[in-house]
Design a protein around this motif. Structure first.
Motif, PDB file in Angstrom:
ATOM      1  N   ALA A 174     166.469  26.101  99.264  1.00 16.16           N
ATOM      2  CA  ALA A 174     167.624  24.808  99.538  1.00 16.16           C
ATOM      3  C   ALA A 174     167.291  23.402  98.571  1.00 16.16           C
ATOM      4  N   GLY A 175     168.632  23.439  98.267  1.00 16.14           N
ATOM      5  CA  GLY A 175     169.014  21.863  97.643  1.00 16.14           C
ATOM      6  C   GLY A 175     168.335  21.094  98.210  1.00 16.14           C
ATOM      7  N   GLU A 176     168.474  19.996  97.411  1.00 11.86           N
ATOM      8  CA  GLU A 176     167.435  18.515  97.070  1.00 11.86           C
ATOM      9  C   GLU A 176     168.325  17.587  98.916  1.00 11.86           C
ATOM     10  N   GLU A 177     169.574  18.348  98.458  1.00 12.56           N
ATOM     11  CA  GLU A 177     169.805  17.261  99.816  1.00 12.56           C
ATOM     12  C   GLU A 177     169.916  18.346 101.008  1.00 12.56           C
ATOM     13  N   ALA A 178     169.543  18.518 100.783  1.00 12.80           N
ATOM     14  CA  ALA A 178     169.161  19.434 102.133  1.00 12.80           C
ATOM     15  C   ALA A 178     167.683  19.021 102.749  1.00 12.80           C
ATOM     16  N   ILE A 179     166.856  19.164 101.678  1.00 11.19           N
ATOM     17  CA  ILE A 179     165.826  19.063 101.600  1.00 11.19           C
ATOM     18  C   ILE A 179     165.447  17.710 102.127  1.00 11.19           C
ATOM     19  N   PHE A 180     166.328  16.772 101.407  1.00  8.00           N
ATOM     20  CA  PHE A 180     166.013  15.208 102.373  1.00  8.00           C
ATOM     21  C   PHE A 180     166.721  14.746 103.297  1.00  8.00           C
ATOM     22  N   ASP A 181     167.509  15.388 103.249  1.00  7.22           N
ATOM     23  CA  ASP A 181     168.438  15.500 105.129  1.00  7.22           C
ATOM     24  C   ASP A 181     167.096  16.201 106.355  1.00  7.22           C
ATOM     25  N   LYS A 182     166.507  17.638 105.890  1.00  5.58           N
ATOM     26  CA  LYS A 182     165.579  18.043 106.687  1.00  5.58           C
ATOM     27  C   LYS A 182     163.743  17.271 107.579  1.00  5.58           C
ATOM     28  N   MET A 183     163.612  16.640 105.751  1.00  4.36           N
ATOM     29  CA  MET A 183     162.507  15.462 105.756  1.00  4.36           C
ATOM     30  C   MET A 183     162.615  14.105 106.792  1.00  4.36           C
ATOM     31  N   ALA A 184     163.624  13.602 106.353  1.00  7.89           N
ATOM     32  CA  ALA A 184     164.416  12.654 106.830  1.00  7.89           C
ATOM     33  C   ALA A 184     164.570  12.987 108.338  1.00  7.89           C
ATOM     34  N   GLU A 185     165.273  13.508 108.739  1.00  7.18           N
ATOM     35  CA  GLU A 185     165.575  14.253 110.526  1.00  7.18           C
ATOM     36  C   GLU A 185     164.391  14.606 111.530  1.00  7.18           C
ATOM     37  N   GLU A 186     163.486  16.015 110.281  1.00  5.03           N
ATOM     38  CA  GLU A 186     162.287  16.315 111.404  1.00  5.03           C
ATOM     39  C   GLU A 186     161.376  15.396 111.400  1.00  5.03           C
ATOM     40  N   TYR A 187     160.582  15.401 110.438  1.00  9.40           N
ATOM     41  CA  TYR A 187     159.965  14.256 110.075  1.00  9.40           C
ATOM     42  C   TYR A 187     160.110  12.759 109.906  1.00  9.40           C
ATOM     43  N   LEU A 188     161.023  12.704 110.237  1.00  8.35           N
ATOM     44  CA  LEU A 188     161.202  10.711 109.324  1.00  8.35           C
ATOM     45  C   LEU A 188     160.439  10.438 108.387  1.00  8.35           C
ATOM     46  N   CYS A 189     160.217  11.345 107.346  1.00  5.89           N
ATOM     47  CA  CYS A 189     159.066  11.009 106.075  1.00  5.89           C
ATOM     48  C   CYS A 189     160.612   9.844 105.087  1.00  5.89           C
ATOM     49  N   SER A 190     159.638   9.256 104.634  1.00  7.57           N
ATOM     50  CA  SER A 190     160.924   8.332 103.850  1.00  7.57           C
ATOM     51  C   SER A 190     161.337   9.699 102.427  1.00  7.57           C
ATOM     52  N   ARG A 191     162.224   8.775 101.850  1.00  2.04           N
ATOM     53  CA  ARG A 191     162.958   9.014 100.937  1.00  2.04           C
ATOM     54  C   ARG A 191     162.048   9.351  99.772  1.00  2.04           C
ATOM     55  N   GLU A 192     161.719   8.018  99.265  1.00  7.47           N
ATOM     56  CA  GLU A 192     160.556   8.190  98.440  1.00  7.47           C
ATOM     57  C   GLU A 192     159.065   9.511  97.841  1.00  7.47           C
ATOM     58  N   LYS A 193     158.963   9.560  99.382  1.00  6.56           N
ATOM     59  CA  LYS A 193     157.845  10.470  99.400  1.00  6.56           C
ATOM     60  C   LYS A 193     158.403  11.851  99.527  1.00  6.56           C
ATOM     61  N   THR A 194     159.199  12.021 100.029  1.00  8.43           N
ATOM     62  CA  THR A 194     160.502  13.027  99.646  1.00  8.43           C
ATOM     63  C   THR A 194     160.575  13.417  98.243  1.00  8.43           C
ATOM     64  N   GLU A 195     160.918  12.135  97.683  1.00  9.41           N
ATOM     65  CA  GLU A 195     161.668  12.740  96.376  1.00  9.41           C
ATOM     66  C   GLU A 195     159.564  13.284  95.358  1.00  9.41           C
ATOM     67  N   THR A 196     158.966  12.729  95.804  1.00  4.61           N
ATOM     68  CA  THR A 196     157.346  13.001  94.867  1.00  4.61           C
ATOM     69  C   THR A 196     157.001  14.262  95.258  1.00  4.61           C
ATOM     70  N   SER A 197     157.750  14.665  97.355  1.00  4.51           N
ATOM     71  CA  SER A 197     156.680  15.946  97.339  1.00  4.51           C
ATOM     72  C   SER A 197     157.841  17.336  96.755  1.00  4.51           C
ATOM     73  N   ILE A 198     159.385  16.570  96.291  1.00  3.43           N
ATOM     74  CA  ILE A 198     160.516  17.809  95.927  1.00  3.43           C
ATOM     75  C   ILE A 198     159.635  18.077  93.943  1.00  3.43           C
ATOM     76  N   GLN A 199     159.327  17.043  93.364  1.00  2.00           N
ATOM     77  CA  GLN A 199     158.760  16.790  91.964  1.00  2.00           C
ATOM     78  C   GLN A 199     157.635  18.066  91.982  1.00  2.00           C
ATOM     79  N   ILE A 200     156.950  17.305  92.725  1.00  2.00           N
ATOM     80  CA  ILE A 200     155.383  18.501  92.768  1.00  2.00           C
ATOM     81  C   ILE A 200     155.733  19.779  93.253  1.00  2.00           C
ATOM     82  N   ALA A 201     156.834  20.032  94.458  1.00  2.00           N
ATOM     83  CA  ALA A 201     156.869  21.136  94.349  1.00  2.00           C
ATOM     84  C   ALA A 201     157.683  22.524  93.161  1.00  2.00           C
TER      85      ALA A 201
END
Length: 496
Positions: free
Chosen positions: A131-158
């Protein structure tokens, strides 16, 4: 008091932590909807306490909230069929509840509806599938209502975890955890399996004898797997004497093949348990990563939480380890400790800066039910920390400026401001065991009181757990049973 009424209490583990995240100070009770309590939870009774009623059917869910003023709020939502996709079904209910609670409290949660301890695992698995980053941002926001900041940190760690684990043959390996459930004293916030050495010191030798028996069995469990990492945690392993540490570490090295071990870590932990003699023993057995954990560099905080050591002892223990050649030292701090402010956290970091540890682990205070801080909470109500979210921001800024990158993250129930624990490390100094256990990528064979073994079935995408009893005397008296639990499991799963 908030009363939650569910048509099916199987949803309690999903609903309770979400409500608790919005109302951390409230006591919460969960019950099943019955004919008796229907009027109360519908908001038509005289009960002044807030109530939440969730009635779940196959394709829909009704959420009814009565606030403290008696005003009623309702929402009806469509939900997927649980038989086709149970996780999507639960997420839809949680999103509906989140929206109502967010509106009532004028509050948003940085992690959205995510209440599990491994949010990065979701991102890791998406990256593994390409999956690409924007697809991950979209999934985390739409499915889990996760903030962009926390998703960005998660991508960096992953991404960092993927890079590290790609270099390891983790599927054909296993890791070893050994728990030492003794501490110099029990900290106010602690709920781990640990026993004060002052009160239980007479049981240490019996414990080590039982642990030796389990370790000997453990060394026979995986003749065809390579040992990847070894981690001594607790408790505080350095509560043991130098002689006892020498016995234990020597036994581990004698019993297990260290040919492929990339990390041998001892959680030295409490500075008041560290001596030069103990560090020399640890070094002599090839330990290549240790922790010296201040939690705070504010003396008044250390005194309040029962650490029983000084800031100077922290500095002395760290410098002693450096003098003896330890070149991979972690330090833990906790944000959200009683009475602390963002300025205190900034000062703690400035006092750590000259020590220059290779990694810094930032824990957000999480008060478990068994902790004295929860049991005796009325005594400490006026000492809540101020602005924990700002404290976390300060630690992130400090890490960035001082050459540390985030490499693992996990969450716990009842965390201050619904935040997270995050590990920072310089490149090449990451705690490998931390990554393996958080992303559940490798079997962990766990020994000792309260230890939980996790067996990973890669081909089946499944994890099975085998627990040891927590109580010290039970572990000592029932060690044969603990061994037989593992033995029976492995006999029933010969292809593991």
């Amino acid at each position: 008091m908030i009363r939650i009424y569910l048509s099916d209490t199987a949803y309690e583990n999903d609903i309770y932590p979400l409500v608790k995240a919005f109302y951390p100070e409230e006591d919460i009770k969960v019950s099943e909807i019955t004919d008796k309590n229907m009027d109360v939870c519908a908001g038509t009774g005289n009960d002044s306490a807030s109530t939440i009623r969730i009635s779940i059917e196959c394709g829909s869910a009704g959420i009814f909230i009565t606030d403290g003023t008696g005003k009623r709020h309702e929402s009806a939502i469509d939900v997927p069929n649980p038989e086709k996709d149970r996780q999507a079904h639960k997420n839809a209910i949680k999103r509906g509840l989140y929206g109502m609670l967010s509106s009532l409290t004028s509050k948003e949660l940085p992690w959205g509806i995510l209440t599990g301890i491994r949010p990065v695992k979701l991102v890791y698995e998406m990256l593994e599938k390409g999956a690409g980053e924007e697809a991950i941002f979209d999934k985390m926001a739409e499915e889990y209502l996760c903030s962009r900041e926390k998703t960005e940190t998660s991508i960096q760690i992953a991404r960092r975890e993927l890079e590290i684990l790609t270099e390891m043959d983790y599927k054909n390996g296993y890791s070893l955890y050994i728990g030492i459930p003794f501490c110099p004293s029990t900290c106010l916030y602690c709920s781990f399996t640990s026993y004060s050495i002052e009160k239980h010191g007479d049981l240490v030798e019996d414990y080590l004898n039982a642990l030796e028996k389990e370790l000997r069995y453990g060394s026979t469990c995986f003749p065809d797997k390579k040992l990847s990492t070894v981690y001594l945690g607790g408790g505080t392993p350095t509560t043991l004497s130098a002689r006892q540490l020498d016995r234990l570490l020597g036994l581990i090295k004698d019993l297990y093949d260290f040919t492929h071990v990339r990390e041998f870590c001892v959680e030295a932990g409490r500075p008041d348990s560290i001596t030069r003699e103990k560090l020399e023993v640890i070094k002599s057995h090839g330990v290549n990563r240790i922790s010296v954990n201040p939690q705070s560099m504010q003396q008044r905080t250390l005194d309040l939480i029962g650490r029983r050591h000084t800031v100077e002892q922290i500095n002395d223990a760290f410098r002693m380890a450096r003098d003896l050649g330890f070149d991979n030292i972690n330090m833990d701090i906790i944000i959200g400790l009683l009475g602390e402010t963002p300025s205190d956290v900034r000062d703690t970091l400035e006092k750590i800066r000259p020590l220059d540890p290779e990694s810094l682990t930032v824990h957000t205070l999480a008060i478990k039910r068994a902790a004295r801080l929860n049991i005796e909470k009325d005594q400490y109500r006026g000492l809540r920390a101020q602005n924990t979210a700002e404290m976390l921001r300060i630690t992130r800024e400090y890490a960035c400026k001082n050459g540390y990158l985030p490499y693992y993250l996990y969450r716990q129930k009842n965390m201050e401001d619904n935040l997270e624990n995050i590990g920072y490390a310089r490149h090449g100094r990451e705690g490998l065991y931390n990554i393996l256990i958080m992303e559940e990528k490798q079997t962990i064979l766990a020994m000792g009181a309260g230890a939980m073994s996790k067996f990973v079935f890669h081909d089946m995408n499944k994890i099975e757990r085998v627990e040891n009893v927590k109580a010290l005397k039970d572990y000592i008296g029932r060690i044969d049973e603990m061994i037989n639990r593992k033995k029976e499991f492995l006999l029933n799963n010969p292809g593991l």
